[in-house]
Design a protein around this motif. Sequence first.
Motif, PDB file in Angstrom:
ATOM      1  N   LYS A  76       5.453  11.207 -12.748  1.00 48.71           N
ATOM      2  CA  LYS A  76       5.444  11.281 -11.285  1.00 48.71           C
ATOM      3  C   LYS A  76       4.171  11.889 -10.719  1.00 48.71           C
ATOM      4  O   LYS A  76       3.977  11.901  -9.506  1.00 48.71           O
ATOM      5  N   LEU A  78       0.739  11.764  -9.530  1.00 51.94           N
ATOM      6  CA  LEU A  78      -0.300  10.799  -9.194  1.00 51.94           C
ATOM      7  C   LEU A  78      -1.693  11.364  -9.439  1.00 51.94           C
ATOM      8  O   LEU A  78      -2.680  10.626  -9.423  1.00 51.94           O
ATOM      9  N   VAL A  83      -1.538   7.441 -14.045  1.00 46.40           N
ATOM     10  CA  VAL A  83      -0.581   7.031 -13.015  1.00 46.40           C
ATOM     11  C   VAL A  83      -1.273   6.745 -11.689  1.00 46.40           C
ATOM     12  O   VAL A  83      -0.879   5.841 -10.956  1.00 46.40           O
ATOM     13  N   ALA A  92       1.904  -1.801  -9.210  1.00 46.61           N
ATOM     14  CA  ALA A  92       3.166  -1.285  -8.673  1.00 46.61           C
ATOM     15  C   ALA A  92       3.571  -2.047  -7.417  1.00 46.61           C
ATOM     16  O   ALA A  92       4.745  -2.373  -7.223  1.00 46.61           O
ATOM     17  N   PRO A 134       6.811   6.611  -8.401  1.00 40.74           N
ATOM     18  CA  PRO A 134       6.257   6.601  -9.761  1.00 40.74           C
ATOM     19  C   PRO A 134       7.248   7.050 -10.828  1.00 40.74           C
ATOM     20  O   PRO A 134       7.224   6.518 -11.943  1.00 40.74           O
ATOM     21  N   THR A 139       5.547   2.249 -17.112  1.00 41.75           N
ATOM     22  CA  THR A 139       4.179   1.742 -17.143  1.00 41.75           C
ATOM     23  C   THR A 139       3.696   1.544 -18.575  1.00 41.75           C
ATOM     24  O   THR A 139       4.178   2.190 -19.507  1.00 41.75           O
ATOM     25  N   ALA A 144       2.183  -1.127 -13.978  1.00 37.92           N
ATOM     26  CA  ALA A 144       3.622  -0.989 -13.805  1.00 37.92           C
ATOM     27  C   ALA A 144       4.318  -2.196 -14.431  1.00 37.92           C
ATOM     28  O   ALA A 144       3.964  -3.343 -14.122  1.00 37.92           O
ATOM     29  N   TRP A 169       3.615   6.310  -3.119  1.00 41.89           N
ATOM     30  CA  TRP A 169       2.485   5.905  -3.946  1.00 41.89           C
ATOM     31  C   TRP A 169       1.134   6.249  -3.326  1.00 41.89           C
ATOM     32  O   TRP A 169       0.131   6.315  -4.039  1.00 41.89           O
TER      33      TRP A 169
END
Length: 245
Positions: A76, A78, A83, A92, A134, A139, A144, A169
Amino acid sequence: MDLTGENDVTPLEGGRTGQIWRDGDTVVRPSGAWTPTVHRFLRHLRDSGFLAAPEPIDIIGENQEIVSFVAGRVCKDLGNSFVGSERMLLSAARLLRDFHSASQGFLERDSEGQTWMLPPQEPREIVCHGDYAPYNVATAEHEAVGIIDFDTAHPAPRLWDLAYAVYRWAPLSDPSHPGVMSGLNEQLRRADIFCSAYGATAEERQQLPETICRRLQALVNFMQARAAVGDGTFVEHVAAGDAQL
């Protein structure tokens, strides 16, 4: 968290720690009154050719479900280069678009009574994921490749799902909050990238800011209402400051 591992019974870390387990190629997780509806929806996705979601396998008793394991890395943060990369952002958005396309038709074809965790939103255009963030996207190779945790799926307009996805995102949040690594200009740039890759129209872009606000207020209202009646999951979320965030 890393969802790769050996084929044995392993707890999966993240939300609801200790309640979700991987058993070989399957995942055992808590179920709810909405789970039979969600399982029918997941079958619809596979029938539509969308294989990036769990396959429903069984509902055990009154409080557990079994679904197939979706391979990939989930994280999660970012701020993590894996990510937060632009390549991940693009993929994504495209995965969400493909999911929405596969979602079409379920509401019209499903002849059984439907129960959802979250209240449906009008117009009931498709079944939205409800929490496309996320931490719910698997991934691989900086792209993704899968979507997990469909508990919050519910009927709503596509824009309702897109609004929450862009919020998560970009992310559209104060840089002082944990995990928010960029200021407003970079957040807006990432939001624009996501919308373009998704294929958002000019009209949808104009409606997006207001829809994001309504989507987040609806989420806060739901969290606080569930916490007020003693729902342990949401008591924990509110205590952790999620509603305030």
